[in-house]
Scaffold this motif. Structure first.
Motif, mmCIF file in Angstrom:
data_model
loop_
_atom_site.group_PDB
_atom_site.id
_atom_site.type_symbol
_atom_site.label_atom_id
_atom_site.label_comp_id
_atom_site.label_asym_id
_atom_site.label_seq_id
_atom_site.Cartn_x
_atom_site.Cartn_y
_atom_site.Cartn_z
ATOM 1 N N HIS A 1 8.472 -12.066 -8.682
ATOM 2 C CA HIS A 1 9.657 -12.528 -9.405
ATOM 3 C C HIS A 1 10.872 -11.898 -8.747
ATOM 4 O O HIS A 1 10.782 -10.797 -8.192
ATOM 5 N N ARG A 2 11.990 -12.574 -8.816
ATOM 6 C CA ARG A 2 13.184 -12.065 -8.138
ATOM 7 C C ARG A 2 13.670 -10.751 -8.733
ATOM 8 O O ARG A 2 14.395 -9.998 -8.084
ATOM 9 N N ASN A 3 13.280 -10.446 -9.984
ATOM 10 C CA ASN A 3 13.690 -9.192 -10.621
ATOM 11 C C ASN A 3 12.561 -8.174 -10.678
ATOM 12 O O ASN A 3 12.586 -7.252 -11.488
ATOM 13 N N LEU A 4 11.554 -8.329 -9.816
ATOM 14 C CA LEU A 4 10.478 -7.350 -9.684
ATOM 15 C C LEU A 4 10.446 -6.849 -8.247
ATOM 16 O O LEU A 4 10.634 -7.622 -7.303
ATOM 17 N N LEU A 5 10.181 -5.552 -8.078
ATOM 18 C CA LEU A 5 10.106 -4.967 -6.748
ATOM 19 C C LEU A 5 8.829 -5.452 -6.060
ATOM 20 O O LEU A 5 7.731 -5.285 -6.581
ATOM 21 N N ARG A 6 8.992 -6.033 -4.894
ATOM 22 C CA ARG A 6 7.856 -6.607 -4.165
ATOM 23 C C ARG A 6 7.062 -5.509 -3.481
ATOM 24 O O ARG A 6 7.609 -4.630 -2.838
ATOM 25 N N LEU A 7 5.748 -5.569 -3.637
ATOM 26 C CA LEU A 7 4.864 -4.629 -2.953
ATOM 27 C C LEU A 7 4.547 -5.176 -1.562
ATOM 28 O O LEU A 7 4.003 -6.266 -1.422
ATOM 29 N N CYS A 8 4.929 -4.423 -0.522
ATOM 30 C CA CYS A 8 4.718 -4.872 0.862
ATOM 31 C C CYS A 8 3.323 -4.533 1.369
ATOM 32 O O CYS A 8 2.739 -5.296 2.142
ATOM 33 N N GLY A 9 2.809 -3.397 0.977
ATOM 34 C CA GLY A 9 1.521 -2.984 1.505
ATOM 35 C C GLY A 9 1.059 -1.687 0.883
ATOM 36 O O GLY A 9 1.691 -1.136 -0.022
ATOM 37 N N PHE A 10 -0.061 -1.191 1.373
ATOM 38 C CA PHE A 10 -0.643 0.014 0.818
ATOM 39 C C PHE A 10 -1.428 0.740 1.897
ATOM 40 O O PHE A 10 -1.697 0.212 2.978
ATOM 41 N N CYS A 11 -1.800 1.961 1.580
ATOM 42 C CA CYS A 11 -2.646 2.763 2.466
ATOM 43 C C CYS A 11 -3.599 3.557 1.586
ATOM 44 O O CYS A 11 -3.210 4.060 0.529
ATOM 45 N N MET A 12 -4.850 3.661 2.025
ATOM 46 C CA MET A 12 -5.834 4.361 1.239
ATOM 47 C C MET A 12 -6.768 5.129 2.161
ATOM 48 O O MET A 12 -7.321 4.570 3.108
ATOM 49 N N THR A 13 -6.893 6.425 1.914
ATOM 50 C CA THR A 13 -7.861 7.252 2.620
ATOM 51 C C THR A 13 -8.729 7.930 1.562
ATOM 52 O O THR A 13 -8.611 7.645 0.371
ATOM 53 N N THR A 14 -9.593 8.825 1.995
ATOM 54 C CA THR A 14 -10.461 9.503 1.033
ATOM 55 C C THR A 14 -9.670 10.379 0.072
ATOM 56 O O THR A 14 -10.157 10.705 -1.005
ATOM 57 N N SER A 15 -8.469 10.770 0.440
ATOM 58 C CA SER A 15 -7.691 11.680 -0.403
ATOM 59 C C SER A 15 -6.270 11.206 -0.661
ATOM 60 O O SER A 15 -5.504 11.906 -1.323
ATOM 61 N N GLU A 16 -5.886 10.045 -0.163
ATOM 62 C CA GLU A 16 -4.504 9.585 -0.282
ATOM 63 C C GLU A 16 -4.450 8.158 -0.816
ATOM 64 O O GLU A 16 -5.315 7.324 -0.518
#
Length: 620
Positions: free
Chosen positions: A354-369
């Protein structure tokens, strides 16, 4: 002079046409295509009412998102739409995301969607589409995420789907499909609920007797073709050859690693999480490598911190291509394990467009992060702008309130699945380059709580914004967000944090009652941010205070829904709602044994809170 103006107009018209933005009739082709889409749909709730065929561009329309002036996202899920989908959707050539799930759209899926070469996410699930899946969809080489489940589609699955190398998720379950399943290159797909479908395209006989499991990976399945068993010396030769080949590969691999270490003069180490790295994953999301984000933020330098909160720390970063991003490094006690659940929750968050929601571009996932990557908002949060100079003018504050309300309305009533924010406050409302409100941090409470219900083991929120029922029981609902939004309105009016309200008048610990008292005494000027001086509309001020007081009523069932809040901010129905509330207050005040001051004091008095007076979820 007239000739110069005429020449200038003709020049810019021709230039605009040369960019392909106008039809020969001088109409923006994206406007025309979207109007054709609206005309073929039935819109019972009027969510597309602000679409205007006379508009210069559609970038301010509801459910439409633009990038650099071009339509890139069409997101109208869960709106009760019916009718058919116009083939002219194929004229929106810059579309990257189509989200039309959970409606009642019927007819055939337009083959023209196959012309959308930039499309990455296509979700038409939970509708009434019929007919075959257009073979043209197999030409969408940039498609990452395809969801057509729970329709009435029939016929074979286009074999060309097996050639889409970027495809990471496909769900064709619960249709009437038949025939063989192509060997998809995607990791995850589902075709359950299609009783006439066959296991693989390699079978010679396909009579519908082979029922597929819920989901599986064709690439990991064994070949359906029978193989001959080697006999005698052939079997021995095969084993010997395989052993020699394995040894050679090990030697070659070890030699390459030694060469690489010598050439780069670096410590040799392995990162098991690198095997998960892909440039694009989970629909239109990008999966980042941890070292890439580490480099972008200068090893998460304290100099790059944009904000801190209970959900994590936010860093400003610059990717290798020069893109400025905000990287949220989540504080998550359950970070170890839960990879599939985390990916699922992140995927759901990314589908809230939605134009009034912050768009999620991506993510990162490791064993601890766990890290989330968002666009960088140059104007920061509303909380920071309220303290900055020059002060936000009254018109901008009202526009921020309306934009934030529309974003929350989308999360509560239009998004699928629906999302409760749980921490609505000025620090979580960001401002884009044009000071338009963008709601951030939505979905993170559930993402980090790892709970199926809305009852959590710990209250997440910010003191002064927490609804009474959430603070006492841990039970959240849409009305919890409505309460926080009411406090946000007061922050916009006063320019102060919630805990700072009333300090000048020695009313600390009874903020809402203080505001109500000032409203009864008609001294609302005492509330207004001093930096505004007298530059505000007093009628609009009283209306905004009334909406805030309605939204922060003690009992959740007495608060309006976000759809009602937005309508009241737009000037529709506030007088009636306020009058009804005053009648109810008069009745309750005679029946209650304790005053509203006693009820609300527990929400704002530092000494009586069981949680620390801190921002538990800071800005992105």
């Amino acid at each position: 002079m007239r000739e110069i103006l005429l020449f200038t107009w003709v020049f810019f018209s021709l230039w605009y046409c040369s960019l392909g933005l106008l039809t020969p009739d001088g109409v923006n082709y994206e406007v025309q295509a979207l109007m054709d889409i609206r005309d073929s749909l039935k819109d019972p709730h009027g969510v597309l009412d602000n679409w205007d065929r006379n508009a210069v561009d559609p970038c301010s329309w509801a459910m439409v998102t633009c990038t650099q002036g071009l339509v890139t996202i069409l997101g109208i899920p869960s709106q009760g739409l019916s009718g058919t989908l116009s083939p002219n959707i194929g004229n929106l050539t810059n579309l990257q995301t189509i989200l039309l799930q959970n409606n009642n759209i019927s007819g055939h899926i337009p083959a023209a969607i196959g012309k959308l070469s930039k499309i990455q996410t296509l979700d038409l699930s939970d509708n009434l589409f019929i007919g075959e899946i257009p073979t043209s969809l197999s030409r969408l080489k940039n498609l990452h995420y395809l969801r057509l489940r729970n329709n009435s589609l029939s016929g074979d699955i286009p074999p060309g789907f097996g050639n889409i190398t970027q495809l990471t998720f496909i769900d064709l379950s619960y249709n009437n499909l038949s025939g063989p399943v192509p060997r998809f290159q995607t990791k995850t797909f589902s075709v359950v609920g299609n009783p006439q479908i066959c296991a693989t395209a390699g079978e010679n006989i396909c009579n519908g007797t082979a029922q597929l499991p819920l989901s599986f990976d064709v690439n990991n399945s064994s070949s359906s073709q029978p193989s001959r068993k080697p006999r005698g010396h052939s079997k021995l030769a095969l084993a010997l050859g395989s052993s020699i080949a394995c040894v050679c590969l090990l030697i070659a691999g070890f030699g390459f690693l030694l060469w690489w270490k010598y050439k780069h003069n670096r410590q040799l180490f392995f990162d098991v999480n690198d095997r998960h790295y892909e440039d694009a994953c989970l629909g239109n999301l990008r999966r980042f490598n941890f070292r890439e984000l580490q480099s972008a933020t200068h090893n998460f330098s304290s100099k790059n911190i944009l904000g801190k909160g209970g959900f994590g720390i936010v860093y400003k970063g610059q990717l290798s291509d020069g893109t400025i991003v905000a990287v949220k490094r989540l504080i998550d006690g359950n970070a170890v394990g839960g990879e599939i659940q985390f990916q699922t929750e992140v995927e759901m968050i990314s589908l809230a467009v939605h134009r009034n929601l912050l768009r999620l571009c991506g993510f990162c996932m490791t064993t601890s992060e766990r890290l989330l990557v968002y666009p960088y908002m140059s104007n920061g949060s509303v909380a920071s702008r309220l303290k900055a100079k020059p002060a936000l003018d009254w018109g901008t504050r009202k526009r921020i309130a309306l934009g934030a309300g529309r974003g929350l309305l989308y999360l509560h009533e239009q998004c699928d699945p629906k999302i409760i924010h749980r921490d609505v406050k000025a620090a979580n409302i960001l401002l884009d380059d044009y000071c338009e409100a963008v709601v951030g941090d939505f979905g993170l409470a559930k993402l980090l709580d790892h709970e199926d219900s809305h009852v959590t083991t710990a209250v997440r929120g910010t003191v002064g914004h927490i609804a009474p029922e959430y603070l006492s029981t841990g039970q959240s609902s849409e009305k919890t967000d409505v309460f926080g939004f009411g406090i946000l309105l007061l922050e916009l009016i006063t320019g102060q944090r919630a805990l700072d309200f009333g300090k000048a008048s020695n009313q600390k610990g009874a903020m809402l009652d203080w505001v109500r008292k000032i409203h009864i005494e008609k001294k609302l000027d005492l509330l207004v941010d001093k930096d505004l001086k007298n530059d505000y509309d007093r009628i609009e001020l009283e209306e905004m205070v009334q909406v805030a007081l309605l939204s922060t009523q003690f009992l959740p069932n007495q608060r309006p829904r976000m759809s009602e809040v937005v309508r009241m901010l737009e000037g529709d129905g506030l007088a009636e709602k306020w009058e009804a509330s005053q009648r109810s207050d008069s009745t309750r005040s005679r029946a209650n044994e304790f005053s509203s001051s006693e009820r609300y004091s527990d929400l704002t008095d530092d000494s009586s809170l069981l949680v620390q007076a801190m921002e538990l979820s800071g800005p992105r």
